[in-house]
Design a protein around this motif. Structure first.
Motif, PDB file in Angstrom:
ATOM      1  N   THR A 700      -3.699  99.025  31.338  1.00  0.00           N
ATOM      2  CA  THR A 700      -2.734  99.931  30.719  1.00  0.00           C
ATOM      3  C   THR A 700      -1.506 100.090  31.615  1.00  0.00           C
ATOM      4  O   THR A 700      -0.357 100.082  31.145  1.00  0.00           O
ATOM      5  CB  THR A 700      -3.380 101.302  30.465  1.00  0.00           C
ATOM      6  N   LEU A 701      -1.737 100.200  32.918  1.00  0.00           N
ATOM      7  CA  LEU A 701      -0.631 100.300  33.864  1.00  0.00           C
ATOM      8  C   LEU A 701       0.195  99.012  33.858  1.00  0.00           C
ATOM      9  O   LEU A 701       1.433  99.054  33.942  1.00  0.00           O
ATOM     10  CB  LEU A 701      -1.163 100.574  35.266  1.00  0.00           C
ATOM     11  N   ALA A 702      -0.478  97.851  33.750  1.00  0.00           N
ATOM     12  CA  ALA A 702       0.244  96.580  33.686  1.00  0.00           C
ATOM     13  C   ALA A 702       1.126  96.513  32.453  1.00  0.00           C
ATOM     14  O   ALA A 702       2.256  96.006  32.501  1.00  0.00           O
ATOM     15  CB  ALA A 702      -0.748  95.417  33.696  1.00  0.00           C
ATOM     16  N   THR A 703       0.626  97.044  31.324  1.00  0.00           N
ATOM     17  CA  THR A 703       1.431  97.059  30.104  1.00  0.00           C
ATOM     18  C   THR A 703       2.675  97.927  30.288  1.00  0.00           C
ATOM     19  O   THR A 703       3.777  97.564  29.855  1.00  0.00           O
ATOM     20  CB  THR A 703       0.582  97.571  28.924  1.00  0.00           C
ATOM     21  N   ARG A 704       2.530  99.049  30.932  1.00  0.00           N
ATOM     22  CA  ARG A 704       3.695  99.910  31.199  1.00  0.00           C
ATOM     23  C   ARG A 704       4.710  99.185  32.086  1.00  0.00           C
ATOM     24  O   ARG A 704       5.931  99.276  31.863  1.00  0.00           O
ATOM     25  CB  ARG A 704       3.233 101.204  31.869  1.00  0.00           C
TER      26      ARG A 704
END
Length: 765
Positions: A700-704
């Motif tokens: 999820t952090l990578a997507t952000r």
């Protein structure tokens, strides 16, 4: 509270005067009015006027009026007290000319009271009870031009609907009938009768009852403690009543009593009053009350199967058991074994079918021992926790252990390899957790049951990677104690802990842990053991993810030689290793050759494994990836879009692999020049990854992070900086300052602040 205690009053129906017709006539000799036969049970101590009473009152006064209400529920929910409250109110208000309260647990009991009424009111011959009963019921029938008689008949604790054949009071504008029963057969609700379910206390009602009961004896417990005790006793009025009596007799405070209840080694009957010391004129302890219902259910068709299927359900989650578990192959084997045991005592022999298992569930449902909802919902069967405990307490040690394993086999049998239905997966995990609690050490002997690994794998496969990591860490410690450090299951748990540690974002830690595991697998299992080869594969992966794709490629090439030698060229693991090798080669600077090799491999996989095999899907993902790295982003985007369509069909839209493919699709759209399209795809993906994986998951952090990159690429540097500032704060909190994702986000933020025209670095996944 009595064994029937715990319900509020019900207005069964208003009594309206009519000018003529349809009323029973008063006999000439009847001068005593109102007339009562049978004693109304006294009101239980600390009686609670429940919110359910208002709902029942509304149910009785809306819609088409009916003359008969059937109060149905499991033993101990307060059906009799609910009826008694209504009767007392009606009697005191002068609404009645005739009241009969009948203990209706046998047909003979009903006939006897009817005959008594006929004798007292009509002068009928009591020497022939059946004929006198018929006379009394005929007198209750409509009579034109007669003085009205307002009557109420309560048939308390009807055990068998067949007992009332030809004994139902007639419909009358002046007469009302109340039935209390543990049954909910269709026959009870026919003929215009209204079924009124009576359930448990609401949590607030349970706490109020406990507080009132204990304070009356000088005990003042905190609300939180009482709320916990109410939960432990399942909000069942009878359990609360008997629990309070036990506490007071034993001089226990609520906290101490809760500790006793939590001790699974103690029999529940030891923690409740004895038969002769029951409160509120109760006739039987809880276990005895339910034993009668279980016996009745076990006698219904398919005869002899209700008890064994309830025993199986007693090992699982009270809040919901999938029907598929209780009708699975292992469950049917258990029922068949029980049926064969009965055959030795003269019953019919044969293997049980799924249809018979469903019939047994319906028999238990009819007796209010379970709630069974037909259809495909995950929580198809619910059982009260104290019914479960009572059933488990009655099992001998060897039978108990066999049932634990049968339940574990049943869960494993229905656990899907691909968990499309996350609700179903969650229910299976909850049932496994309940089984682990009830089974304790049984699942570790004579060997470790596979279901213990299923629950952790399911957590990870449904995106709960941190929970999977923590589960396997705990399982590893438990297996080391039960089985020893060199047991295969211990080694398996260590490898799975390392895997989900890596999936949770700690690739370097996963690589180090897997290297340690490899040394032990080589020592214990040897270099050609399948798990040693799996550990080698995992080590290569985590080295690559930790920043050493060259080392990953070299290790995977060595593994491919060993797997080809041991398994052959067409084994699925050999094919998977070939796919992984080309992926790492594509990451080391030779993507065009890797794309060509992966294309050839994919033809073999389609021929050998088929298009829907997980390894085939992974190879397609690898092929799209290396084609994109080889300078063909549009082809990579097209291939990824096709893969996504198949993954949504096969794996489901929320599967972690499906979400990863959506991430890759956004990347290749951006690489092909559509930065706005990439940002739009990532915006939608971010919502789904946050929902499925959680807002703190590394992916999820990578997507952000990548969303900020593509917004920057689309010219919105201000938004990119703002997003990355907030992201960096979360990454430092969750991943720490040295994690690769954190360093990439820091570098992107510095670049955009110092060189507004600079591009950002994206993160895989």
């Amino acid at each position: 509270m009595s064994a029937q205690a715990g319900a509020g009053g019900i207005a069964i129906g208003a009594y309206h005067a009519v000018p003529y017709g349809g009323v029973p006539a008063f006999p000439q000799q009847w001068t005593e009015r109102p007339h009562q036969i049978g004693a109304i049970p006294r009101e239980a101590d600390c009686y609670q006027h429940r919110t359910a009473a208002a709902a029942l009152n509304q149910a009785s006064t809306t819609g088409q009026p009916t003359g008969t209400h059937v109060l149905t529920g499991t033993a101990g929910v307060g059906k009799t007290q609910l009826a008694a409250l209504y009767v007392r109110d009606a009697w005191r208000s002068g609404q009645l000319d005739l009241l009969l309260w009948i203990n209706a647990n046998t047909r003979a009991g009903v006939v006897t009271v009817y005959a008594q009424a006929a004798s007292e009111l009509l002068g009928a011959d009591s020497g022939s009870p059946e004929q006198a009963a018929v006379t009394f019921l005929a007198w209750l029938e409509h009579k034109a031009q007669a003085q009205p008689c307002r009557w109420l008949i309560v048939l308390d604790d009807v055990c068998d609907p067949g007992d009332l054949r030809h004994l139902w009071p007639p419909d009358s504008p002046y007469g009302r009938t109340v039935i209390t029963t543990r049954r909910r057969d269709a026959a009870l609700g026919s003929g215009g009768r209204r079924m009124v379910p009576v359930g448990l206390f609401e949590p607030e009602e349970a706490v109020a009852y406990l507080s009132s009961s204990l304070s009356g004896h000088g005990s003042n417990e905190s609300k939180d403690t009482l709320a916990g005790l109410a939960r432990d006793l399942g909000y069942l009025p009878l359990a609360l009543s008997q629990g309070v009596a036990f506490m007071l007799d034993a001089g226990l405070e609520a906290a101490a009593y809760r500790k006793l209840l939590a001790d699974g080694a103690r029999n529940l009957a030891e923690l409740l009053p004895e038969q002769r010391t029951l409160p509120d004129d109760q006739e039987a302890p809880m276990a005895a009350a339910w034993a009668l219902s279980i016996d009745h259910a076990n006698g219904l068709r398919p005869e002899g199967l209700a008890r064994p299927i309830l025993q199986l359900a007693a090992m699982l989650d009270a809040n919901g058991i999938p029907t598929e578990v209780l009708t699975s192959g292992p469950a049917l084997d258990h029922l068949s074994a029980s049926a064969r045991g009965r055959h030795r005592r003269g019953q019919q022999q044969g293997e049980c079918t799924g249809e018979q298992a469903l019939g047994a569930l319906r028999a238990l449902h009819r007796l209010n021992l379970i709630d069974h909802t037909p259809g495909g919902i995950p929580q198809g069967v619910r059982v009260h926790q104290l019914i479960q405990r009572t059933v488990r307490d009655a099992l001998a040690g060897a039978d108990y252990e066999r049932l634990v394993w049968r339940a574990a086999d049943a869960l494993t049998a229905v656990w899907p390899d691909i968990e499309r239905d996350t609700g179903f997966a969650q229910t299976l995990r909850a049932n496994t957790a309940a089984l682990m609690l009830h089974g304790q050490e049984t699942l570790y002997r004579p060997h470790v049951h596979p279901v213990l690994h299923c629950i952790g794998r399911s957590l990870g496969k449904t995106g709960q990677v941190s929970a999977a990591r923590d589960y396997f860490e705990e399982l590893t410690h438990t297996l080391q104690q039960h089985c020893g450090p060199d047991h295969l299951d211990t080694l398996l748990a260590r490898g799975r802990h390392a895997r989900w540690r890596g999936e949770a974002g700690d690739a370097s830690g996963a690589a180090d842990e897997t290297a340690d595991l490899l040394r032990d697998t080589l020592r214990v299992l040897g270099q050609d053991h399948s798990y040693t080869l799996t550990t080698l594969s995992n080590l290569a992966r985590w080295r690559g993810e930790a920043g050493d794709p060259e080392g990953a490629a070299t290790a995977t090439a060595e593994l491919l030689r060993d797997r080809t030698r041991i398994l052959g060229t067409e084994h699925e693991l050999t094919l998977s290793t070939r796919s992984n090798l080309q992926y790492w080669r594509g990451r080391t600077g030779n993507p065009a050759d890797a794309a060509a090799a992966t294309g050839e491999l994919l033809e073999d996989m389609l021929r050998i494994l088929g298009p829907d095999h997980p390894y085939t899907l992974t190879a397609r993902s690898h092929l799209a990836h290396v084609r994109g790295r080889a300078g063909e982003p549009k082809a990579a985007a097209a291939a990824t879009a096709e893969l996504l369509e198949d993954q949504e069909r096969i794996l489901g839209p929320d599967h972690p692999d499906t979400l990863t493919t959506r991430h890759e699709l956004a990347r290749w759209h951006g690489e092909a020049g559509d930065a706005l399209g990439a940002a739009s795809l990532l915006t939608t993906l971010l919502k789904d990854r946050s929902r499925v994986l959680g807002p703190d998951h590394p992916r999820t952090l990578a997507t952000r992070s990548n969303l900020a990159c593509w917004r920057s690429e689309a010219g919105d540097r201000e938004s990119a900086v703002s997003l990355t500032e907030k992201l960096l704060h979360d990454m430092l909190r969750i991943l720490g300052p040295h994690h690769p994702y954190t360093r990439i986000a820091q570098a992107n933020l510095t670049r955009w602040r110092e060189q507004p025209e600079g591009d950002g670095t994206s993160i895989p996944y």
